[in-house]
Design an enzyme around this catalytic site. Sequence first.
Site, PDB file in Angstrom:
ATOM      1  N   TYR A 157       0.863  -1.190   0.000  1.00 26.26           N
ATOM      2  CA  TYR A 157       0.000   0.000   0.000  1.00 26.26           C
ATOM      3  C   TYR A 157       0.893   1.231   0.000  1.00 26.26           C
ATOM      4  CZ  TYR A 157      -3.478   3.428   1.608  1.00 26.26           C
ATOM      5  OH  TYR A 157      -4.307   4.524   1.725  1.00 26.26           O
ATOM      6  N   ASP A 252       9.380   2.970  -0.726  1.00 28.29           N
ATOM      7  CA  ASP A 252       8.348   3.623   0.058  1.00 28.29           C
ATOM      8  C   ASP A 252       8.626   3.287   1.529  1.00 28.29           C
ATOM      9  OD1 ASP A 252       4.675   3.554   0.160  1.00 28.29           O
ATOM     10  OD2 ASP A 252       6.197   4.373   1.516  1.00 28.29           O
ATOM     11  N   LYS A 280       4.924   9.249   8.626  1.00 23.26           N
ATOM     12  CA  LYS A 280       4.765   8.731   9.986  1.00 23.26           C
ATOM     13  C   LYS A 280       5.833   9.276  10.951  1.00 23.26           C
ATOM     14  CE  LYS A 280       2.468   4.700   7.992  1.00 23.26           C
ATOM     15  NZ  LYS A 280       1.072   4.641   8.432  1.00 23.26           N
TER      16      LYS A 280
HETATM   17  P1  KE4 Z   1      -0.752   8.375   4.384  1.00 24.19           P
HETATM   18  O1  KE4 Z   1      -1.259   9.048   3.114  1.00 24.19           O
HETATM   19  O2  KE4 Z   1      -1.843   7.566   5.087  1.00 24.19           O
HETATM   20  O3  KE4 Z   1      -0.035   9.326   5.322  1.00 24.19           O
HETATM   21  O4  KE4 Z   1       0.383   7.336   3.942  1.00 24.19           O
HETATM   22  C1  KE4 Z   1       0.069   6.362   2.991  1.00 24.19           C
HETATM   23  C2  KE4 Z   1       1.067   5.223   3.101  1.00 24.19           C
HETATM   24  C3  KE4 Z   1       2.072   5.145   2.155  1.00 24.19           C
HETATM   25  N1  KE4 Z   1       2.995   4.163   2.206  1.00 24.19           N
HETATM   26  C4  KE4 Z   1       2.955   3.227   3.184  1.00 24.19           C
HETATM   27  C5  KE4 Z   1       3.990   2.142   3.201  1.00 24.19           C
HETATM   28  C6  KE4 Z   1       1.942   3.262   4.173  1.00 24.19           C
HETATM   29  O5  KE4 Z   1       1.910   2.302   5.132  1.00 24.19           O
HETATM   30  C7  KE4 Z   1       0.984   4.279   4.132  1.00 24.19           C
HETATM   31  C8  KE4 Z   1      -0.148   4.373   5.137  1.00 24.19           C
HETATM   32  N2  KE4 Z   1      -0.245   3.303   6.068  1.00 24.19           N
HETATM   33  C9  KE4 Z   1      -1.557   3.005   6.556  1.00 24.19           C
HETATM   34  C10 KE4 Z   1      -1.451   1.863   7.556  1.00 24.19           C
HETATM   35  N3  KE4 Z   1      -1.183   0.633   6.976  1.00 24.19           N
HETATM   36  C11 KE4 Z   1      -2.216   4.193   7.168  1.00 24.19           C
HETATM   37  C12 KE4 Z   1      -3.395   3.892   8.055  1.00 24.19           C
HETATM   38  C13 KE4 Z   1      -4.678   4.316   7.418  1.00 24.19           C
HETATM   39  O6  KE4 Z   1      -4.795   4.246   6.176  1.00 24.19           O
HETATM   40  O7  KE4 Z   1      -5.573   4.724   8.199  1.00 24.19           O
END
Ligand code: KE4
Length: 444
Positions: A157, A252, A280
């Site tokens: 993701y 990523d 994060k």
């Molecule tokens: P954000 O747009 O949510 O800040 O980041 C996206 C993202 C990009 N790359 C990786 C490897 C990520 O894990 C994420 C976001 N992680 C999820 C949890 N698995 C966020 C939690 C959620 O979507 O509420």
Amino acid sequence: MNKDQVKVDRYAKSRDAYTWACEVMPGGVNSPVRAFKSVNTEQGDIVPVTVKSGKGAYVTDIDGNNYIDYILSYGPLILGHTPESVSAAMSKVMRSGWTFGMPTELETQLAQLVTDVVPSIDIVRFVNSGTEAVMSAIRLARAATSRNKVIKCTGCYHGHSDSLLVQAGSGATTLGVPSSPGVPESITQNTILIPFNDLEALDSVLKEQSEEIACFVIEPIAGNMGCIPPKEDYLEVVRELCDRHGVLLIFDEVMTGFRVDLGCAQKRFGVMPDLTCLGKVVGGGLPCAAYGGREDLMRQVAPDGPVYQAGTLSGNPLAMAAGLATLEALRDTDAYGILETNTAKLQEGLEKAASDAGVSIYTTRVGSMFGLFFSDTPVLNYQDATNCRTDHYAIFFQTMLEQGIMLAPSAFETWFTSTQHDETVISKTIEAASIAFQKIAEAE
Ligand code: KE4
């Protein structure tokens, strides 16, 4: 239970709060995974708890229930909730101004620290979410190579930008809708899917289509289909194959960045990408992310170069202060030693508790990223992950919640620990897990 022993609803206030939330927000949440959809009972009688506060390894909900927290905002809170050093840094900025739309020294200070500690990053640009970081890095890779196609792994993701919301992991998998409606076919036709940990698939795609491929974007440790580390030498060979075919490699590291090493996964595994996405931990829990890498690439980003990307709140002082204080604490203390020791104890204790209960689990760990799969065979990719017993995970989640342990409400997420998850916290978790594993064994 006799009539005057009325069962107290431990979640009464959360129930009311969630009903109200559902009236004004989709699913009552601002991110789908928080709605507990995939871990609820058929009756749907588990309400997403509404949190009131957090401190250290713990969160408290509005009904006064305390939980040991393994969500930690899905990774950012590596120092635990409300660490004093980060609160103090933010309070200072609260009095001097928290956004200007003009340069401040704080963003340069954090940029300097990031470029000092992350081996492959010469130049960095701050944005406000991981989605934005990955989306921008891909735009840069396409511009730099004049190619349009992007390779991603099924189950990884990278945020919810159109071209990447294809066979995504995390919430997209949890909800069983890997490729979202509203994403035009014209966009996803440029996205090539291969399995994680599969070098043959990568090699054949590159041999067939490398002339059209701008980049391979990958989570160096897959954290969105549970936690799945790279196989031995996988990342090294990925690097070689990308070099051989002139395809840019984007790590990523939104989740792994500063989580598994101050130098990120690229330092821990000794493999350097061309571009890195961060999120994060880099913002200490404030909305903050970044992308960066080779100077010859990053100098193509506006206003140095023609690749356009912008953001009203990018580099805002509040997020910069929180990020700086967090990374400085990680740099200047034995944080990684503590995280390694305590998370290893967690893994060992959970494996023993499951074995004692006769329940098959497969665990993974890299530093303070931990995965637990209800599977009696290794989990190396998305296919393996989706074959696991998500019904067992639902029972596990519910039983742990009742005992004051907050896990991610999805089998396709990673457990995170913090420097505040000490021996006492770990032991309490293992005790609760013993009961949860026994409940699963009884359900069989
Ligand atoms: P954000 O747009 O949510 O800040 O980041 C996206 C993202 C990009 N790359 C990786 C490897 C990520 O894990 C994420 C976001 N992680 C999820 C949890 N698995 C966020 C939690 C959620 O979507 O509420």
